[in-house]
Each structure stands twice: as C-alpha cells, then as structure tokens.
Scaffold this active site. Structure first.
Site, short mmCIF file in Angstrom:
data_model
loop_
_atom_site.label_atom_id
_atom_site.label_comp_id
_atom_site.label_asym_id
_atom_site.label_seq_id
_atom_site.Cartn_x
_atom_site.Cartn_y
_atom_site.Cartn_z
N HIS A 197 1.20 -1.52 -0.37
CA HIS A 197 -0.20 -0.23 -0.03
C HIS A 197 0.64 1.48 0.38
O HIS A 197 2.05 1.27 0.11
CB HIS A 197 -0.46 -0.03 1.54
CG HIS A 197 -1.55 -1.32 1.92
ND1 HIS A 197 -2.90 -1.27 1.37
CD2 HIS A 197 -0.97 -2.13 2.10
CE1 HIS A 197 -3.48 -2.09 1.42
NE2 HIS A 197 -3.10 -3.28 1.54
N TYR A 235 -2.09 -1.10 8.91
CA TYR A 235 -0.70 -1.69 8.43
C TYR A 235 0.46 -2.67 9.62
O TYR A 235 -0.04 -2.12 10.69
CB TYR A 235 -0.17 -1.11 7.39
CG TYR A 235 -0.98 0.01 6.36
CD1 TYR A 235 -1.59 -0.60 5.96
CD2 TYR A 235 -0.65 1.40 6.94
CE1 TYR A 235 -2.19 0.38 4.73
CE2 TYR A 235 -1.48 2.36 5.68
CZ TYR A 235 -2.30 1.93 5.55
OH TYR A 235 -2.77 2.50 4.39
N HIS A 278 -2.56 -3.38 -3.62
CA HIS A 278 -3.68 -3.29 -2.88
C HIS A 278 -5.18 -2.82 -4.65
O HIS A 278 -6.07 -3.53 -4.42
CB HIS A 278 -3.83 -1.46 -2.46
CG HIS A 278 -5.47 -1.40 -1.91
ND1 HIS A 278 -5.92 -0.32 -0.61
CD2 HIS A 278 -6.09 -2.28 -1.97
CE1 HIS A 278 -6.76 -0.20 -0.86
NE2 HIS A 278 -7.76 -1.58 -1.32
N LYS A 322 -8.44 0.48 -7.80
CA LYS A 322 -7.25 1.91 -6.50
C LYS A 322 -6.36 2.13 -7.47
O LYS A 322 -5.45 1.35 -7.90
CB LYS A 322 -6.85 1.85 -5.17
CG LYS A 322 -8.50 1.85 -4.51
CD LYS A 322 -8.47 1.30 -2.83
CE LYS A 322 -9.60 1.50 -1.80
NZ LYS A 322 -9.81 1.98 -0.84
N CYS A 363 -3.94 3.26 -4.98
CA CYS A 363 -3.15 2.40 -4.13
C CYS A 363 -2.26 0.93 -4.64
O CYS A 363 -2.50 -0.26 -5.16
CB CYS A 363 -3.81 2.34 -2.45
SG CYS A 363 -2.86 1.20 -1.84
ZN ZN Z 1 -4.12 0.36 0.25
#
Ligand code: ZN
Length: 151
Positions: free
Chosen positions: A17, A53, A131, A137, A139
């Site tokens: 991420h 995380y 991700h 996304k 990310c």
């Molecule tokens: Zn992420």
C-alpha cells in the site's frame, strides 16, 4: 510460519500500500510520528482498533512495525486474513500504472525488497500483490508484479 488471530490463519500473502501523502509530508519528523498520524486516521476516522498496516517504509528507507504481524490487519476490504500489509510513505496523486520511481524514493525500493525477503524467510509467502489488484484504486501507485520482475 506466521499465524494471525485466534483462528491462526497462516500468512501466505503480502499486500503493498501507500499512505497517499505528498513527498514532503511531515518532513523532518520521525517515522514514529508519521505512524502515529496514520494510526490516528485509522482509529479516529475509520473506527479501527489499531493502525491497519503491519509495516511502514519511510522516504529514506527506514522501517517501523505497525500492527503486530500475528494480528489480522486492515488493508483490503474482505481480504485481510493471512495477509501482511506494508505501507510505503508517499504516493499522493499516483495512478496504478505509474513507474515505482515516479512516486517513491530509491531507498524505499531497496527497503521494500529487503522487507519482502525478510518476511518470506519467516513464513511461506505464495503471493505478493498491490492493493490495486483487489480494488479499483491507484494504491500503492505502481504495479507490484511489474516492479518485482525488475532487477
Ligand atoms: Zn491500499
């Protein structure tokens, strides 16, 4: 092997991420202070019990643990059991197809590769993903598969 939660899910995947912060975010402050800020977003704004995380990697390549690896993290909706989530500091304004170096530092590249190796020494990692492979996304702001195939 690393196992997570009371159900002891074996860790077999690492998901990468980014913090979606600009390159100079909290410049001059420690990674511990940045971790505290990210933790605040997750706890105060999202209502999670801790930072989502398991590891953080700062712009200079330094690393800090987040949530203990033996606890189920919060990084991908519906896909957290048996997953270790790593967050690179940076990535604001990135797209899923950017090259790694557009949004992150060379020191982060090295640190991330080192951390992936170090985790794989302790548990049977069968997949390393981004991700953006699980959600629409940007990310982490690059394609993990493509980045990993480089040497
Ligand atoms: Zn992420």
């Amino acid at each position: 092997m690393i196992y997570q939660g009371t159900a002891r899910y074996p860790v077999s995947e690492i998901v990468i991420h980014c913090s979606a912060t600009p390159p100079g975010w909290m410049k001059g402050q420690s990674l511990a202070a940045k971790r505290a800020e990210i933790r605040r977003w997750h706890v105060d704004q999202r209502g999670w019990r801790d930072i989502g995380y398991h590891h953080l990697i700062d712009r200079d390549g330094s690393t800090l643990p987040g949530r203990p690896e033996t606890e189920i993290g919060a990084g991908v909706e519906g896909h957290n059991r048996g997953v270790i989530h790593i967050c690179l500091v940076g990535g604001a304004g990135s797209t899923a197809d950017d090259p790694f170096e557009k949004n992150f530092a060379a020191a982060q590249d090295l640190a991330l590769r080192g951390l992936l190796t170090e985790i794989a020494d302790r548990t049977a990692v069968s997949r390393v993903s981004g991700h953006n492979e699980y959600a629409a996304k940007a990310c982490p702001g690059f394609r993990v598969l493509k980045w990993r195939s480089r040497t």
